[in-house]
Enzyme design. Structure first.
Site, PDB file in Angstrom:
ATOM      1  N   CYS A 119      58.711 122.077  12.798  1.00 20.13           N
ATOM      2  CA  CYS A 119      58.123 123.354  12.340  1.00 20.13           C
ATOM      3  C   CYS A 119      59.118 124.194  11.544  1.00 20.13           C
ATOM      4  O   CYS A 119      58.723 125.116  10.828  1.00 20.13           O
ATOM      5  CB  CYS A 119      57.600 124.154  13.515  1.00 20.13           C
ATOM      6  SG  CYS A 119      56.382 123.273  14.475  1.00 20.13           S
ATOM      7  N   HIS A 260      57.177 131.819  12.156  1.00 18.53           N
ATOM      8  CA  HIS A 260      56.357 130.625  12.368  1.00 18.53           C
ATOM      9  C   HIS A 260      55.085 131.042  13.100  1.00 18.53           C
ATOM     10  O   HIS A 260      55.138 131.770  14.095  1.00 18.53           O
ATOM     11  CB  HIS A 260      57.153 129.600  13.182  1.00 18.53           C
ATOM     12  CG  HIS A 260      56.345 128.409  13.586  1.00 18.53           C
ATOM     13  ND1 HIS A 260      55.437 127.811  12.744  1.00 18.53           N
ATOM     14  CD2 HIS A 260      56.293 127.711  14.746  1.00 18.53           C
ATOM     15  CE1 HIS A 260      54.867 126.788  13.364  1.00 18.53           C
ATOM     16  NE2 HIS A 260      55.372 126.718  14.581  1.00 18.53           N
ATOM     17  N   ASN A 290      48.108 126.593  13.944  1.00 19.30           N
ATOM     18  CA  ASN A 290      49.539 126.351  13.788  1.00 19.30           C
ATOM     19  C   ASN A 290      49.711 125.164  12.831  1.00 19.30           C
ATOM     20  O   ASN A 290      49.388 124.037  13.185  1.00 19.30           O
ATOM     21  CB  ASN A 290      50.142 126.046  15.166  1.00 19.30           C
ATOM     22  CG  ASN A 290      51.609 125.654  15.097  1.00 19.30           C
ATOM     23  OD1 ASN A 290      52.171 125.483  14.014  1.00 19.30           O
ATOM     24  ND2 ASN A 290      52.231 125.502  16.248  1.00 19.30           N
TER      25      ASN A 290
HETATM   26  N1  ACO Z   1      41.673 126.015  27.469  1.00 21.10           N
HETATM   27  C1  ACO Z   1      41.606 126.442  28.741  1.00 21.10           C
HETATM   28  N2  ACO Z   1      42.652 126.385  29.580  1.00 21.10           N
HETATM   29  C2  ACO Z   1      43.809 125.878  29.105  1.00 21.10           C
HETATM   30  C3  ACO Z   1      43.958 125.429  27.789  1.00 21.10           C
HETATM   31  C4  ACO Z   1      42.822 125.509  26.955  1.00 21.10           C
HETATM   32  N3  ACO Z   1      42.836 125.102  25.659  1.00 21.10           N
HETATM   33  N4  ACO Z   1      45.224 124.982  27.612  1.00 21.10           N
HETATM   34  C5  ACO Z   1      45.861 125.155  28.777  1.00 21.10           C
HETATM   35  N5  ACO Z   1      44.993 125.681  29.683  1.00 21.10           N
HETATM   36  C6  ACO Z   1      45.226 126.009  31.080  1.00 21.10           C
HETATM   37  C7  ACO Z   1      46.346 125.203  31.696  1.00 21.10           C
HETATM   38  O1  ACO Z   1      45.882 123.921  32.060  1.00 21.10           O
HETATM   39  C8  ACO Z   1      46.693 126.053  32.897  1.00 21.10           C
HETATM   40  O2  ACO Z   1      45.763 125.800  33.902  1.00 21.10           O
HETATM   41  P1  ACO Z   1      46.238 125.717  35.432  1.00 21.10           P
HETATM   42  O3  ACO Z   1      46.785 127.093  35.728  1.00 21.10           O
HETATM   43  O4  ACO Z   1      44.975 125.396  36.140  1.00 21.10           O
HETATM   44  O5  ACO Z   1      47.272 124.659  35.478  1.00 21.10           O
HETATM   45  C9  ACO Z   1      46.467 127.474  32.370  1.00 21.10           C
HETATM   46  O6  ACO Z   1      45.651 127.356  31.193  1.00 21.10           O
HETATM   47  C10 ACO Z   1      47.733 128.187  32.002  1.00 21.10           C
HETATM   48  O7  ACO Z   1      48.551 127.276  31.259  1.00 21.10           O
HETATM   49  P2  ACO Z   1      49.789 127.726  30.468  1.00 21.10           P
HETATM   50  O8  ACO Z   1      50.438 126.571  29.768  1.00 21.10           O
HETATM   51  O9  ACO Z   1      50.619 128.587  31.356  1.00 21.10           O
HETATM   52  O10 ACO Z   1      49.039 128.595  29.389  1.00 21.10           O
HETATM   53  P3  ACO Z   1      49.633 129.632  28.468  1.00 21.10           P
HETATM   54  O11 ACO Z   1      48.975 130.912  28.700  1.00 21.10           O
HETATM   55  O12 ACO Z   1      51.128 129.577  28.482  1.00 21.10           O
HETATM   56  O13 ACO Z   1      49.168 129.088  27.053  1.00 21.10           O
HETATM   57  C11 ACO Z   1      50.088 127.829  25.283  1.00 21.10           C
HETATM   58  C12 ACO Z   1      49.421 127.763  26.622  1.00 21.10           C
HETATM   59  C13 ACO Z   1      49.157 128.554  24.331  1.00 21.10           C
HETATM   60  C14 ACO Z   1      50.344 126.426  24.720  1.00 21.10           C
HETATM   61  C15 ACO Z   1      51.397 128.573  25.468  1.00 21.10           C
HETATM   62  O14 ACO Z   1      52.175 127.995  26.464  1.00 21.10           O
HETATM   63  C16 ACO Z   1      52.222 128.649  24.261  1.00 21.10           C
HETATM   64  O15 ACO Z   1      51.907 129.350  23.337  1.00 21.10           O
HETATM   65  N6  ACO Z   1      53.377 127.979  24.258  1.00 21.10           N
HETATM   66  C17 ACO Z   1      54.319 128.064  23.151  1.00 21.10           C
HETATM   67  C18 ACO Z   1      54.363 126.877  22.468  1.00 21.10           C
HETATM   68  C19 ACO Z   1      53.525 126.866  21.257  1.00 21.10           C
HETATM   69  O16 ACO Z   1      53.047 127.796  20.683  1.00 21.10           O
HETATM   70  N7  ACO Z   1      53.382 125.683  20.815  1.00 21.10           N
HETATM   71  C20 ACO Z   1      52.723 125.442  19.616  1.00 21.10           C
HETATM   72  C21 ACO Z   1      53.372 124.322  18.945  1.00 21.10           C
HETATM   73  S1  ACO Z   1      55.052 124.452  18.950  1.00 21.10           S
HETATM   74  C22 ACO Z   1      55.560 124.716  17.451  1.00 21.10           C
HETATM   75  O17 ACO Z   1      54.809 125.015  16.583  1.00 21.10           O
HETATM   76  C23 ACO Z   1      56.984 124.591  17.196  1.00 21.10           C
END
Ligand code: ACO
Length: 339
Positions: A119, A260, A290
């Site tokens: 990225c 980003h 993204n």
């Molecule tokens: N729909 C519904 N529930 C979901 C989804 C979804 N699409 N995805 C995850 N969940 C659930 C999980 O399974 C978890 O359930 P559980 O509590 O029963 O285990 C719950 O939501 C919370 O999961 P978290 O991973 O804590 O969710 P979070 O609020 O952190 O959001 C996300 C997930 C959006 C991926 C977040 O962690 C994030 O933004 N991380 C940063 C990384 C990122 O942005 N990556 C993108 C690519 S990286 C890059 O571009 C370099």
């Protein structure tokens, strides 16, 4: 350190998006997720997926974005002295996207290569380009960030499938001299200890498709999202602060923050921690998802079309991505014909 009067400035942006739009409801059909979860946790409403059957590939999108950037800069194609591509999803392992774009633009005898920084590919590309320009060996560069991440999404994994989109963004960077132009400054850093926060384990030389351990799931993006979230905010903040300090710039001198576009909550947290004015933060991920290395140039190009980013803007940009690679880049923008 290079000691001359050369400065780098961005003189044009362009982008290209595929035609097939996917809204969040699409995923409700086969994943345990909802439009409202995706919107509230990521800020994303829709994204585009490329259809190779319609001629939408990494190279065709990159070429279109490049042509749009060249038109925006008001230069001739023949003015370009080099091409740097940032991508993790090129059409072919060899040759590079940049070489394919060079041929598509009808250019010869200039260097063209891709760099692998996930990225952060576009931002690292700008940093490398800046060093060539400041050294005085080259005058005008084309830097492209492009991804076809739809090919690397595990559609059975709700935590990653809903995040990514396809697209391309490009910038023309040129050297210039002038007291009135603020300094271009870029910071690049990596930490390979975080490699498994975000990676694609299989499909290359270690685990090729013929290997018994190869599977659909391990040939797609695997992410530890929660941990990555915290690391992303910390690394981008650190890079921006370094960039400000080393360039002698203060936050109030910055016109726009274009980070980003991975997740709106990451952007908001960074903005809060820096104490950066909300109205100066560019967010375009709602419409494109993204797009990894393409996300910053697409956001800049869209912001330029909407006159949010204008000639004279001083932009702070920051990224993080698989590797881990992260950094920040402070760049002045001057469009042709504008002061
Ligand atoms: N729909 C519904 N529930 C979901 C989804 C979804 N699409 N995805 C995850 N969940 C659930 C999980 O399974 C978890 O359930 P559980 O509590 O029963 O285990 C719950 O939501 C919370 O999961 P978290 O991973 O804590 O969710 P979070 O609020 O952190 O959001 C996300 C997930 C959006 C991926 C977040 O962690 C994030 O933004 N991380 C940063 C990384 C990122 O942005 N990556 C993108 C690519 S990286 C890059 O571009 C370099």
């Amino acid at each position: 350190m290079i000691q001359n009067n050369q400065k780098s400035v961005i003189i044009g942006f362009g982008h290209a998006l595929p035609s097939y739009q996917i809204d969040n409801h699409y995923f409700e059909g086969f994943l345990d997720t909802t439009d409202s979860w995706i919107k509230s946790r990521t800020g994303i409403s829709k994204r585009q997926f490329a259809l190779p059957a319609l001629g939408e590939t990494n190279v065709t999108l990159s070429t279109q974005a490049a042509k749009n950037a060249i038109a925006s800069a008001g230069i001739n194609v023949s003015d370009i002295d080099f091409i740097i591509g940032g991508t993790l999803s090129s059409d072919e392992t060899m040759p590079s996207m940049a070489c394919r774009v060079q041929a598509a633009l009808g250019l010869k005898d200039i260097f063209a290569f891709d760099l692998s920084a996930a990225c952060s590919g576009f931002l690292f590309g700008l940093g490398v380009a800046d060093r060539f320009l400041k050294s005085g060996t080259h005058k005008t560069g084309l830097v492209i960030g492009t991804e076809i991440l739809s090919s690397f999404i595990n559609l059975r994994d709700r935590s990653t499938a809903v995040l990514f989109g396809d697209g391309s963004g490009a910038a023309i960077i040129q050297s210039c001299e002038g007291e009135d132009i603020p300094s271009f400054w870029s910071e690049m850093a990596s930490d390979g200890n975080y490699a498994d926060l975000l990676w694609i384990p299989a499909g290359n030389s270690k685990i090729p498709p013929t290997d018994p351990t190869f599977s659909y799931a391990n040939a797609k993006v695997v992410m530890r999202g929660n941990e990555l979230f915290k690391v992303a905010v910390r690394c981008m903040k650190q890079s921006i602060l370094k960039c400000l300090e080393k360039s002698g710039t203060t936050i109030d001198q910055i016109d726009l923050l274009v980070t980003h576009q991975a997740n709106e909550r990451i952007i908001d947290k960074l903005q809060e921690e820096l104490g950066f004015p909300k109205e100066k933060v560019v967010k375009k991920l709602e419409f494109v998802g993204n797009t990894s290395a393409a996300s910053i140039p697409i956001a800049c190009s869209m912001a330029a079309e909407e006159k949010q980013l204008t000639s004279g803007s001083l932009v702070m940009s920051a990224s993080f991505g698989g590797g881990l690679n992260y950094g920040a880049c402070l760049f002045p923008v001057r469009f042709k014909g504008d002061s």
